[in-house]
Design an enzyme around this catalytic site. Structure first.
Site, PDB file in Angstrom:
ATOM      1  N   GLU A  71      58.614  52.535  71.837  1.00 39.41           N
ATOM      2  CA  GLU A  71      59.908  52.522  71.147  1.00 39.41           C
ATOM      3  C   GLU A  71      60.694  51.257  71.476  1.00 39.41           C
ATOM      4  OE1 GLU A  71      63.992  55.200  70.746  1.00 39.41           O
ATOM      5  OE2 GLU A  71      62.813  55.297  72.588  1.00 39.41           O
ATOM      6  N   GLU A 101      68.295  62.521  68.326  1.00 40.83           N
ATOM      7  CA  GLU A 101      68.641  61.955  69.626  1.00 40.83           C
ATOM      8  C   GLU A 101      70.034  61.325  69.559  1.00 40.83           C
ATOM      9  OE1 GLU A 101      66.263  59.543  73.117  1.00 40.83           O
ATOM     10  OE2 GLU A 101      66.531  58.533  71.194  1.00 40.83           O
TER      11      GLU A 101
END
Length: 265
Positions: free
Chosen positions: A143, A240
């Site tokens: 990520e 998130e």
């Protein structure tokens, strides 16, 4: 239609961690993700997943000393043994909790370490973690994290991550595309997702500024969701974000964004 997973490290923070599984299921989620399982017994996490009928779609490999500000070990020379021990620890949890994906945090580049040193260390460590993940049938995700929230993080942009992944050369290493981080670094969300979709195995969301739920900032999430759906993305999108209403019950009150953006759980 996109599938949404509740991020239990960000949502329902007024509850003890294990109780957040119950809250997610009660809200209608079918899947969850979180940063780390390691402060809890694998069996306790597995029990909460089972009794709530939840899938665990993602968690991170151990990041080093999180409380001291460490954000992964993959790019840090001299700590390869600690990195490998972390992979082994995650591998102990995996068959018990049934995690579907691992995310390998790159880490902050230490002072005095060159880009070439960090890159070589990262590639070797990710290659090792990918091989261990493959033994368990798991994809390993990378990520990019924006440099405003996390200055010094080794991987900041999706195409940078792809180039590093190509150097690793493992067929189970994929991109974790976080809409929030990507917007902060470069925008061009829909075009980038279209281009990189074959390499993406997980997405995450939050609005900006503030990193709150969709509809609180500048991202046209409904357009992004429609675009992702039209492309045929069948993976999960992790929620998130930090609820804008940070008071007890704020997570549930903020979930109206789902219907407001034409989505369902």
């Amino acid at each position: 239609m996109p599938q949404f997973a509740a991020n239990l490290s960000m949502l329902w923070n007024e509850l003890p961690f294990l109780d957040r599984f119950d809250a997610a299921a009660k809200a209608g989620f079918k899947a969850v993700e979180f940063l780390f399982p390691y402060d809890f017994k694998a069996e306790d996490i597995a029990e909460r997943l089972r009794r709530n009928g939840l899938q665990l779609v993602l968690h991170n490999l151990p990041p080093g000393d999180w409380a001291a500000g460490e954000r992964g070990l993959a790019c840090i020379p001299g700590r390869e043994d600690e990195f490998r021990a972390g992979v082994a620890k995650a591998a102990e949890y995996a068959p018990v909790i049934g995690v579907q994906r691992w995310h390998c945090m790159a880490g902050l580049v230490p002072a005095g370490v060159s880009e070439a040193q960090a890159r070589a260390t990262w590639v070797a460590n990710v290659r090792y973690a990918a091989a261990e993940a493959k033994k368990l049938g798991l994809p390993l995700l990378i990520e990019p994290i924006n440099s405003f929230d996390m200055p010094g993080y080794f991987v900041n942009r999706p195409r940078q991550a792809i180039a590093l992944m190509d150097e690793v050369g493992a067929d189970n290493v994929f991109l974790q595309y976080d809409i929030y981080h990507a917007q902060r670094m470069e925008g061009e969300l829909c075009n980038t997702i279209r281009e990189l979709l074959p390499r993406i195995a997980h997405m995450q969301l939050a609005d900006t500024p503030g990193r709150h739920e969709p509809g609180t900032g500048e991202i046209h999430h409904r357009n992004v969701f429609d675009h992702i759906d039209a492309l045929g993305y069948s993976g999960w999108i992790g929620c998130e974000y930090k609820p804008k209403d940070g008071t007890p019950g704020g997570t549930d009150r903020g979930l109206g964004w789902i219907a407001a953006h034409g989505q369902t759980l």
